[in-house]
Write a protein that holds these residues in place. Structure first.
Motif, PDB file in Angstrom:
ATOM      1  N   THR A   1       0.836  -1.200   0.000  1.00  0.00           N
ATOM      2  CA  THR A   1       0.000   0.000   0.000  1.00  0.00           C
ATOM      3  C   THR A   1       0.871   1.250   0.000  1.00  0.00           C
ATOM      4  N   LYS A   2       1.927   1.239   0.780  1.00  0.00           N
ATOM      5  CA  LYS A   2       2.844   2.377   0.842  1.00  0.00           C
ATOM      6  C   LYS A   2       3.495   2.604  -0.517  1.00  0.00           C
ATOM      7  N   ASN A   3       3.935   1.526  -1.166  1.00  0.00           N
ATOM      8  CA  ASN A   3       4.536   1.653  -2.499  1.00  0.00           C
ATOM      9  C   ASN A   3       3.531   2.169  -3.522  1.00  0.00           C
ATOM     10  N   LEU A   4       2.311   1.675  -3.447  1.00  0.00           N
ATOM     11  CA  LEU A   4       1.268   2.121  -4.366  1.00  0.00           C
ATOM     12  C   LEU A   4       0.997   3.608  -4.168  1.00  0.00           C
ATOM     13  N   LEU A   5       0.915   4.033  -2.904  1.00  0.00           N
ATOM     14  CA  LEU A   5       0.680   5.438  -2.597  1.00  0.00           C
ATOM     15  C   LEU A   5       1.844   6.302  -3.086  1.00  0.00           C
ATOM     16  N   ALA A   6       3.063   5.845  -2.882  1.00  0.00           N
ATOM     17  CA  ALA A   6       4.240   6.591  -3.344  1.00  0.00           C
ATOM     18  C   ALA A   6       4.231   6.711  -4.856  1.00  0.00           C
ATOM     19  N   ASN A   7       3.860   5.646  -5.551  1.00  0.00           N
ATOM     20  CA  ASN A   7       3.791   5.690  -7.018  1.00  0.00           C
ATOM     21  C   ASN A   7       2.727   6.674  -7.494  1.00  0.00           C
ATOM     22  N   LYS A   8       1.589   6.701  -6.812  1.00  0.00           N
ATOM     23  CA  LYS A   8       0.524   7.642  -7.180  1.00  0.00           C
ATOM     24  C   LYS A   8       0.994   9.081  -6.985  1.00  0.00           C
ATOM     25  N   ILE A   9       1.659   9.335  -5.867  1.00  0.00           N
ATOM     26  CA  ILE A   9       2.159  10.684  -5.593  1.00  0.00           C
ATOM     27  C   ILE A   9       3.186  11.078  -6.646  1.00  0.00           C
ATOM     28  N   ASP A  10       4.098  10.150  -6.986  1.00  0.00           N
ATOM     29  CA  ASP A  10       5.104  10.430  -8.015  1.00  0.00           C
ATOM     30  C   ASP A  10       4.448  10.736  -9.353  1.00  0.00           C
ATOM     31  N   SER A  11       3.416   9.966  -9.710  1.00  0.00           N
ATOM     32  CA  SER A  11       2.756  10.208 -11.001  1.00  0.00           C
ATOM     33  C   SER A  11       2.013  11.541 -10.984  1.00  0.00           C
ATOM     34  N   LEU A  12       1.449  11.940  -9.833  1.00  0.00           N
ATOM     35  CA  LEU A  12       0.787  13.244  -9.747  1.00  0.00           C
ATOM     36  C   LEU A  12       1.804  14.380  -9.878  1.00  0.00           C
ATOM     37  N   ILE A  13       2.957  14.214  -9.261  1.00  0.00           N
ATOM     38  CA  ILE A  13       3.992  15.238  -9.342  1.00  0.00           C
ATOM     39  C   ILE A  13       4.508  15.366 -10.774  1.00  0.00           C
ATOM     40  N   MET A  14       4.697  14.228 -11.430  1.00  0.00           N
ATOM     41  CA  MET A  14       5.215  14.230 -12.815  1.00  0.00           C
ATOM     42  C   MET A  14       4.213  14.837 -13.783  1.00  0.00           C
ATOM     43  N   SER A  15       2.915  14.664 -13.514  1.00  0.00           N
ATOM     44  CA  SER A  15       1.918  15.184 -14.432  1.00  0.00           C
ATOM     45  C   SER A  15       1.629  16.665 -14.193  1.00  0.00           C
ATOM     46  N   ALA A  16       2.076  17.208 -13.101  1.00  0.00           N
ATOM     47  CA  ALA A  16       1.806  18.608 -12.779  1.00  0.00           C
ATOM     48  C   ALA A  16       2.701  19.548 -13.532  1.00  0.00           C
TER      49      ALA A  16
END
Length: 116
Positions: free
Chosen positions: A101-116
């Motif tokens: 879950t932590k890895n999934l959350l980190a990946n989501k945050i990374d993808s949000l940062i990259m798309s911003a």
């Protein structure tokens, strides 16, 4: 490594005298517990008789395990070991799930940062 309850029971009841004492003690044990439970369920049973029968059965079990040389193989100890092993397995699963879950959350945050 998970605890195998059946294997543990088979390996701690090899001596013929231990087996005979357990075969004699088992119906006495069940009768004793039934009488005690019946008292608490208002079935007019005698709890003192039930407790006495239960203690006789436990003494037969203890004698059998003493003869076999494995007093630590009593049912309560075996069940405790089984439950403890299940707890370890479950805690490992929870830990693994939390890490995923932590890895999934980190990946989501990374993808949000990259798309911003």
């Amino acid at each position: 490594m998970p605890f195998d309850l059946v294997k543990a029971i088979k390996s701690t009841h090899r001596h013929p005298t231990n087996r005979v004492l357990h075969l004699i003690g088992l119906p006495i044990y069940v009768t004793g517990i039934t009488l005690v439970a019946g008292y608490f369920l208002n079935l007019n049973t005698n709890p003192i008789t039930g407790l006495t029968l239960w203690l006789i059965a436990v003494s037969l079990f203890l004698t059998g395990h003493k003869i076999e040389g494995n007093l630590r193989a009593m049912t309560l100890i075996i069940v405790f070991e089984y439950l403890r092993s299940r707890k370890v397995i479950l805690s490992n699963q929870v830990r693994r799930s939390a890490a995923e879950t932590k890895n999934l959350l980190a990946n989501k945050i990374d993808s949000l940062i990259m798309s911003a």
